[in-house]
Write a protein that holds these residues in place. Structure first.
Motif, PDB file in Angstrom:
ATOM      1  N   ARG A 213       4.367  41.717  23.380  1.00 29.52           N
ATOM      2  CA  ARG A 213       3.069  41.387  22.782  1.00 29.52           C
ATOM      3  C   ARG A 213       2.920  42.021  21.407  1.00 29.52           C
ATOM      4  O   ARG A 213       2.454  41.372  20.454  1.00 29.52           O
ATOM      5  CB  ARG A 213       1.951  41.856  23.707  1.00 29.52           C
ATOM      6  N   ALA A 214       3.323  43.287  21.287  1.00 33.63           N
ATOM      7  CA  ALA A 214       3.165  43.989  20.015  1.00 33.63           C
ATOM      8  C   ALA A 214       4.033  43.384  18.918  1.00 33.63           C
ATOM      9  O   ALA A 214       3.695  43.466  17.730  1.00 33.63           O
ATOM     10  CB  ALA A 214       3.501  45.471  20.196  1.00 33.63           C
ATOM     11  N   MET A 215       5.166  42.767  19.305  1.00 33.64           N
ATOM     12  CA  MET A 215       6.105  42.212  18.333  1.00 33.64           C
ATOM     13  C   MET A 215       5.979  40.690  18.241  1.00 33.64           C
ATOM     14  O   MET A 215       6.896  40.015  17.782  1.00 33.64           O
ATOM     15  CB  MET A 215       7.537  42.584  18.731  1.00 33.64           C
ATOM     16  N   ALA A 216       4.847  40.150  18.661  1.00 31.35           N
ATOM     17  CA  ALA A 216       4.679  38.696  18.705  1.00 31.35           C
ATOM     18  C   ALA A 216       4.891  38.041  17.347  1.00 31.35           C
ATOM     19  O   ALA A 216       5.392  36.906  17.266  1.00 31.35           O
ATOM     20  CB  ALA A 216       3.301  38.352  19.253  1.00 31.35           C
ATOM     21  N   ASP A 217       4.506  38.716  16.275  1.00 27.34           N
ATOM     22  CA  ASP A 217       4.636  38.132  14.935  1.00 27.34           C
ATOM     23  C   ASP A 217       5.880  38.613  14.199  1.00 27.34           C
ATOM     24  O   ASP A 217       6.066  38.280  13.022  1.00 27.34           O
ATOM     25  CB  ASP A 217       3.392  38.477  14.103  1.00 27.34           C
ATOM     26  N   ALA A 218       6.714  39.401  14.868  1.00 26.95           N
ATOM     27  CA  ALA A 218       7.900  39.954  14.212  1.00 26.95           C
ATOM     28  C   ALA A 218       9.108  39.049  14.443  1.00 26.95           C
ATOM     29  O   ALA A 218       9.278  38.461  15.515  1.00 26.95           O
ATOM     30  CB  ALA A 218       8.189  41.354  14.741  1.00 26.95           C
ATOM     31  N   ASP A 219       9.941  38.959  13.452  1.00 29.44           N
ATOM     32  CA  ASP A 219      11.159  38.153  13.542  1.00 29.44           C
ATOM     33  C   ASP A 219      12.276  39.014  14.121  1.00 29.44           C
ATOM     34  O   ASP A 219      13.270  39.329  13.460  1.00 29.44           O
ATOM     35  CB  ASP A 219      11.539  37.646  12.154  1.00 29.44           C
ATOM     36  N   VAL A 220      12.090  39.423  15.388  1.00 32.84           N
ATOM     37  CA  VAL A 220      13.020  40.329  16.070  1.00 32.84           C
ATOM     38  C   VAL A 220      13.309  39.767  17.458  1.00 32.84           C
ATOM     39  O   VAL A 220      12.388  39.385  18.189  1.00 32.84           O
ATOM     40  CB  VAL A 220      12.428  41.751  16.189  1.00 32.84           C
ATOM     41  N   LEU A 221      14.586  39.729  17.826  1.00 32.50           N
ATOM     42  CA  LEU A 221      14.995  39.294  19.157  1.00 32.50           C
ATOM     43  C   LEU A 221      14.887  40.464  20.127  1.00 32.50           C
ATOM     44  O   LEU A 221      15.444  41.534  19.881  1.00 32.50           O
ATOM     45  CB  LEU A 221      16.431  38.772  19.115  1.00 32.50           C
ATOM     46  N   LEU A 222      14.179  40.267  21.233  1.00 32.30           N
ATOM     47  CA  LEU A 222      14.057  41.270  22.285  1.00 32.30           C
ATOM     48  C   LEU A 222      14.853  40.815  23.495  1.00 32.30           C
ATOM     49  O   LEU A 222      14.638  39.712  24.006  1.00 32.30           O
ATOM     50  CB  LEU A 222      12.589  41.473  22.682  1.00 32.30           C
ATOM     51  N   VAL A 223      15.762  41.661  23.963  1.00 34.96           N
ATOM     52  CA  VAL A 223      16.604  41.349  25.120  1.00 34.96           C
ATOM     53  C   VAL A 223      16.353  42.398  26.194  1.00 34.96           C
ATOM     54  O   VAL A 223      16.681  43.581  26.001  1.00 34.96           O
ATOM     55  CB  VAL A 223      18.100  41.325  24.746  1.00 34.96           C
ATOM     56  N   GLN A 224      15.749  41.991  27.301  1.00 28.59           N
ATOM     57  CA  GLN A 224      15.561  42.906  28.430  1.00 28.59           C
ATOM     58  C   GLN A 224      16.845  42.888  29.246  1.00 28.59           C
ATOM     59  O   GLN A 224      17.251  41.855  29.762  1.00 28.59           O
ATOM     60  CB  GLN A 224      14.374  42.485  29.291  1.00 28.59           C
ATOM     61  N   THR A 225      17.490  44.039  29.374  1.00 31.04           N
ATOM     62  CA  THR A 225      18.820  44.071  29.971  1.00 31.04           C
ATOM     63  C   THR A 225      18.810  44.264  31.477  1.00 31.04           C
ATOM     64  O   THR A 225      19.656  43.719  32.187  1.00 31.04           O
ATOM     65  CB  THR A 225      19.663  45.196  29.341  1.00 31.04           C
ATOM     66  N   LEU A 226      17.875  45.069  31.996  1.00 28.81           N
ATOM     67  CA  LEU A 226      17.964  45.427  33.412  1.00 28.81           C
ATOM     68  C   LEU A 226      17.079  44.534  34.275  1.00 28.81           C
ATOM     69  O   LEU A 226      16.358  43.668  33.778  1.00 28.81           O
ATOM     70  CB  LEU A 226      17.640  46.908  33.609  1.00 28.81           C
ATOM     71  N   MET A 227      17.139  44.743  35.588  1.00 26.15           N
ATOM     72  CA  MET A 227      16.445  43.873  36.535  1.00 26.15           C
ATOM     73  C   MET A 227      14.966  43.750  36.194  1.00 26.15           C
ATOM     74  O   MET A 227      14.317  44.705  35.765  1.00 26.15           O
ATOM     75  CB  MET A 227      16.623  44.381  37.963  1.00 26.15           C
ATOM     76  N   ASN A 228      14.441  42.534  36.377  1.00 23.59           N
ATOM     77  CA  ASN A 228      13.055  42.265  36.022  1.00 23.59           C
ATOM     78  C   ASN A 228      12.575  41.037  36.784  1.00 23.59           C
ATOM     79  O   ASN A 228      13.362  40.309  37.391  1.00 23.59           O
ATOM     80  CB  ASN A 228      12.928  42.055  34.506  1.00 23.59           C
ATOM     81  N   GLU A 229      11.287  40.802  36.732  1.00 21.92           N
ATOM     82  CA  GLU A 229      10.695  39.693  37.477  1.00 21.92           C
ATOM     83  C   GLU A 229      10.669  38.386  36.701  1.00 21.92           C
ATOM     84  O   GLU A 229      10.193  37.353  37.207  1.00 21.92           O
ATOM     85  CB  GLU A 229       9.290  40.056  37.946  1.00 21.92           C
TER      86      GLU A 229
END
Length: 474
Positions: A213-229
């Motif tokens: 949410r905080a990076m919604a306007d940023a041109d940055v790729l976010l990769v969640q690596t570990l287990m998640n829902e």
């Protein structure tokens, strides 16, 4: 790189041989830096709280005992919250004992401590391609993050040794969310400002949501690596790791057969991943013949689980689904063992990993199982060579590798392969190149389809002391 030394001391009204002999037995009781370990011997996992920051709470140091001089000295080799060495010296002081602590602090450790004190420490803009890693070096999540930055460093060192990206080395920048979503969002913005166009997020899902949410306007790729829902993939958001429904579908049958019963109690921390896992359990378990007999959630950082354990006992559960994480998971399991709960029901803890097992201790892991795409004992050639390289690089006392930290190594590898295919580290191009792939990794074959759905083999494993041994695989 220069190394500073921080010092602290405590005085105890007992002779040195008594103080040394009881070291590690009094976490939370104010006994010698609140240290906790099951034995004072090389290789034993140890946690202590050192008053190295006079303006705030003690710093929690996680490591393993590297050397012992009985009655005189204990050396601790640690990776959290920074990589270094802490030495405790015991000496007579009047009729009691003075315990002097000396902790090495390198540049990265100094920067971490300054940020903890509220100082603004900005990284200079990177001249090379930069990859960010957001992890939990402090707070309740520090146990499962113990090896995460080691794994990222190892992956990038090997990539850079082969020429890096387009002939330039890739820099690694690390942020600590302190197991707090708001802190994680601030740290992610700091990493982006320093030049990280992709950030691997190896934290709780609560932090990933806040960062997204905080990076919604940023041109940055976010990769969640570990287990998640799941649920947040798309565009510049990629979620790797195991999904609760897949884990439960793989584990429910073998667990109910082993327990000889079908009654499940759900208990965990109160944030999005446990809530998502419990929602999956309410869907998956009844379809597989399970019966739900109770549920409890408690905030991250809880230390007293007596009420939850009593509720499990009253429910008559045959099986306990534990969705506690990190330090909470370790404390909960130890208290369950103290109450003899393992004699009444088996526990399935999807987020349990080898680093947390080391803090629980070999006796208290009885009846504990987990389910994941990787365990350190996995018998594959890729895993064997990875572990050999890891130990050669970080030493025999480095924290164990788990699905939570090994996924960081794989996240780096998948990001790099995508950047090579795309011919750039531009976030949108890398995100597109990471989809519709089939890759061979230390855990085996992993696929990521065009919709961001991960495919991998899932293993049910039983705790044997502080190791995980695969029982069955799907």
């Amino acid at each position: 790189m220069s190394v500073l030394t921080l010092t602290a001391q405590e005085e105890v009204s007992a002779p040195p041989r008594v103080v040394f002999g009881l070291f590690g037995a009094g976490a939370g009781a104010g006994w010698v830096f609140d240290a906790l370990c099951d034995r004072v011997a090389p290789g034993a996992a140890v946690t202590l709280r050192a008053p190295l920051d006079p303006d705030s709470a003690p710093v929690e140091i996680l490591g393993r005992i590297g050397a012992v001089a009985p009655g005189r000295l204990i050396e601790i080799v640690h990776d959290q919250p920074w990589r270094g060495r802490t030495v405790l010296r015991f000496s007579a002081h009047g009729t009691g004992t003075r315990v002097r602590l000396q902790s090495e602090l390198d540049q990265l450790g100094l920067e971490w401590l300054l940020r903890r004190r509220g100082h603004v420490v900005r990284n200079a803009p990177c001249e090379n391609p930069a990859l960010g890693l957001l992890t939990s070096k402090s707070g309740p999540g520090n146990l499962f993050a113990a090896a995460s930055d080691n794994m990222a460093a190892l992956a990038l060192e090997e990539i850079n040794a082969d020429g890096g990206l387009r002939g330039r080395p890739v820099d690694l920048l690390i942020g600590d969310d302190a197991t707090d979503p708001a802190t994680g969002a601030r740290e992610a913005r700091r990493l982006a400002a320093a030049g990280c166009r992709t950030i691997l997020v190896a934290t709780t899902s609560a932090t990933f949501v806040a960062v997204s949410r905080a990076m919604a306007d940023a041109d940055v790729l976010l990769v969640q690596t570990l287990m998640n829902e799941g649920g947040l993939a798309g565009g510049l958001r990629i979620q790797l790791g195991e999904r609760p429904a897949d884990q439960l579908a793989a584990a429910a049958g073998p667990m109910m057969q082993a327990a000889g019963g079908r009654r499940w109690f759900l208990a965990g921390n109160d944030y999005c991943w446990p809530r998502g896992t419990h929602a999956a359990a309410r869907d998956v378990l009844p379809r597989l013949g399970g019966r739900l007999v109770g549920e409890r959630l408690t905030p991250l950082g809880t230390s007293d689980f007596a009420g939850i354990i009593e509720a499990v006992e009253r429910s008559g559960a045959d099986l306990l689904l534990s969705t506690f994480v990190g330090a909470d998971a370790a404390a909960f399991q130890r208290q369950c063992h103290d109450r003899g709960l393992h004699q009444r029901c088996l526990t399935l803890a999807p987020a349990m990993d080898e680093s947390t097992l080391a803090r629980i201790g070999p006796e208290a892991t009885a009846g504990l199982h987990t389910v994941s795409g990787y365990v350190e004992s996995l018998d594959t050639e890729g895993n064997s060579t990875l572990l050999s390289r890891y130990r050669a690089r970080f030493g025999r006392w480095a924290p164990p590798v788990s699905t939570l930290s090994e996924s960081v190594f794989e996240g780096v590898q998948m990001w790099f392969a995508a950047a090579v295919r795309a011919g750039t580290d531009e976030p949108h191009a890398v995100a597109r190149a990471m989809h519709d792939v089939r890759v061979e990794l230390p855990r085996g074959t992993v696929t990521l389809d065009g919709n961001g759905v991960v495919g991998q083999r899932i293993h049910v494993a039983e705790a044997v002391g502080t190791d995980l041994r695969v029982v069955t695989s799907s």
